[in-house]
Design an enzyme around this catalytic site. Structure first.
Site, PDB file in Angstrom:
ATOM      1  N   CYS A 181       0.862  -1.206   0.000  1.00 52.72           N
ATOM      2  CA  CYS A 181       0.000   0.000   0.000  1.00 52.72           C
ATOM      3  C   CYS A 181       0.885   1.239   0.000  1.00 52.72           C
ATOM      4  CB  CYS A 181      -0.902   0.016   1.225  1.00 52.72           C
ATOM      5  SG  CYS A 181      -1.948  -1.435   1.420  1.00 52.72           S
ATOM      6  N   HIS A 189       1.261   5.103  -1.712  1.00 47.69           N
ATOM      7  CA  HIS A 189       0.728   6.172  -0.873  1.00 47.69           C
ATOM      8  C   HIS A 189       1.747   6.782   0.084  1.00 47.69           C
ATOM      9  CE1 HIS A 189      -3.119   5.466  -2.646  1.00 47.69           C
ATOM     10  NE2 HIS A 189      -3.016   4.181  -2.385  1.00 47.69           N
ATOM     11  N   ARG A 207     -12.672  -0.385  -2.571  1.00 53.78           N
ATOM     12  CA  ARG A 207     -11.479   0.292  -3.079  1.00 53.78           C
ATOM     13  C   ARG A 207     -10.214  -0.512  -2.741  1.00 53.78           C
ATOM     14  NH1 ARG A 207      -8.581   1.706  -6.065  1.00 53.78           N
ATOM     15  NH2 ARG A 207      -7.684   3.740  -6.532  1.00 53.78           N
ATOM     16  N   CYS A 249      -7.362  -1.801  -5.310  1.00 52.48           N
ATOM     17  CA  CYS A 249      -5.921  -1.574  -5.145  1.00 52.48           C
ATOM     18  C   CYS A 249      -5.162  -2.893  -5.233  1.00 52.48           C
ATOM     19  CB  CYS A 249      -5.628  -0.920  -3.794  1.00 52.48           C
ATOM     20  SG  CYS A 249      -6.012   0.823  -3.742  1.00 52.48           S
TER      21      CYS A 249
END
Lengths: 279, 108
Positions: A193, A197, A236, A240
């Site tokens: 992740c 991000h 979501r 991803c």
């Protein structure tokens, strides 16, 4: 590709590596403080609270487009439907108010249910309420559930995210599992992740700017133009995971609930601003 | 005498095993089935570990479909690819069991 190499060569990666190497065991509050510090340095011109707007906090042009969309919000119908559903009594005469009191409770979710030993999201809590009163539970893909979430999020606007994570025990373990999920690379693209991000945050991924994880949970559910409907955070998450080549987990799986728990704690103190519109 | 009987028995077992293997090698259906079983097992492991890859699943499904359709050659190729991808995803799971800690909470 140039953007990728620029990011790899950038000082942000080095800063992240130096600041957070061997910090897998840091306590939740240290994690939260570290992440805020990182984003504050990375986006010095962006007030911390603005991260509640996700990628739109980082790009003036797309922010303007998004604000125009918000003038006639596409989630409005879902909010209205959700309000009707919330007020509708169950067959036993009770209703959601008997479970939640008021609809503005999103700031308290996800929470850790010590009896069950698991993280309870608002979606799970809504279904618990229905089951308790003899109503059939919603599938997590049910538009009615999305509408209820939209209404409850709307009513919770302005409330501050306030998720508690004890320093030890099962709740702490769930938080750590969420953190491990966030930091683990998955799929054949080998992305975590944080690869997008944190490491690449603010850069463009094709036509989209990569958002900060701070504020990732503040604006859900969203009306996503790509979906043409309102959907929840876990949908979501699935996207991803799928985008990096991993097989996604089920909606409201333990993995995603723990991830939401971790991300929510990191966003503690930010105001809720859901539902929202996203591309 | 006992030694001779034992050796004869062992030789018979070895010969049988060899015959079975060579039969499988010359039988495309058995080959495809064996490859599919390996791929399914590895993929199931990657799911259990939480690190399954979409491409592995895609190849596995293609292998199963080809096998069901009687196309053993395509089934074998896809199953071998699926097994290879699933093995890589398991390597990733092994690596990430420790590596995530050096990145948390960032995941760089």
């Amino acid at each position: 590709m140039n953007g990728l190499w620029r990011a790899i060569n950038s000082g942000y990666l080095l800063t992240a590596a130096l600041l957070f190497s061997a910090s897998g065991y840091a306590d939740p509050e240290s994690d939260r403080a570290s992440l805020r510090e990182f984003y504050t340095k990375r986006f010095a011109a962006v007030p911390l609270e603005d991260h509640k707007d996700g990628a739109y906090a980082l790009d003036a042009e797309t922010r303007a487009q998004w604000q125009e969309l918000e003038e006639f919000p596409l989630y409005e119908i879902a909010v209205d439907t959700g309000a009707e559903l919330f007020a509708e009594p169950f067959a036993d005469g009770a209703g959601y108010a008997d479970c939640f009191g008021e609809p503005a409770v999103k700031q308290r979710y996800p929470s850790f249910d010590a009896e069950r030993g698991q993280v309870v999201t608002l979606e799970v809590a809504i279904n618990d309420c229905r089951a308790e009163h003899g109503e059939p539970v919603y599938a997590y893909t049910d538009p009615a559930l999305a509408s209820l979430l939209a209404y409850m999020a709307f009513e919770s606007r302005g409330k501050t995210i306030d998720v508690a994570v004890p320093t030890q025990g099962a709740a702490r373990a769930a938080y750590e599992q969420g953190k491990q999920f966030y930091a683990s690379r998955r799929g054949n693209l080998n992305f975590a992740c944080g690869s997008c991000h944190v490491q690449m945050v603010g850069n463009m991924l094709r036509g989209d700017r990569l958002s900060a994880s701070l504020g990732h949970v503040s604006h859900w559910p969203v009306y996503r133009l790509k979906w043409q409907e309102v959907g929840g955070l876990h949908r979501r998450f699935q996207e991803c995971n799928s985008q990096v080549g991993a097989v996604a987990f089920e909606l409201q799986s333990e993995e995603y609930r723990n991830l939401e728990f971790f991300l929510s704690y990191l966003s503690n103190g930010l105001p809720l601003n859901g539902p929202a519109t996203r591309k | 005498m006992i030694r001779i009987i034992f050796l004869s028995a062992m030789l018979s077992v070895a010969a049988c095993a060899e015959q079975t293997e060579s039969a499988a090698a010359s039988d495309p259906q058995a080959q495809a089935q064996a490859a599919l079983a390996v791929a399914q097992e590895r993929y199931a492991l990657s799911v259990d570990r939480g690190f399954a890859w979409r491409d592995a699943l895609k190849q596995l499904e293609a292998a199963q479909n080809a096998f069901d359709a009687g196309d053993n050659g395509a089934a074998l190729t896809a199953a071998q690819k699926a097994a290879e991808l699933a093995a890589l995803s398991l390597e990733q799971a092994d690596a990430e069991a420790q590596a995530w800690q050096t990145r948390a909470p960032f995941g760089s």
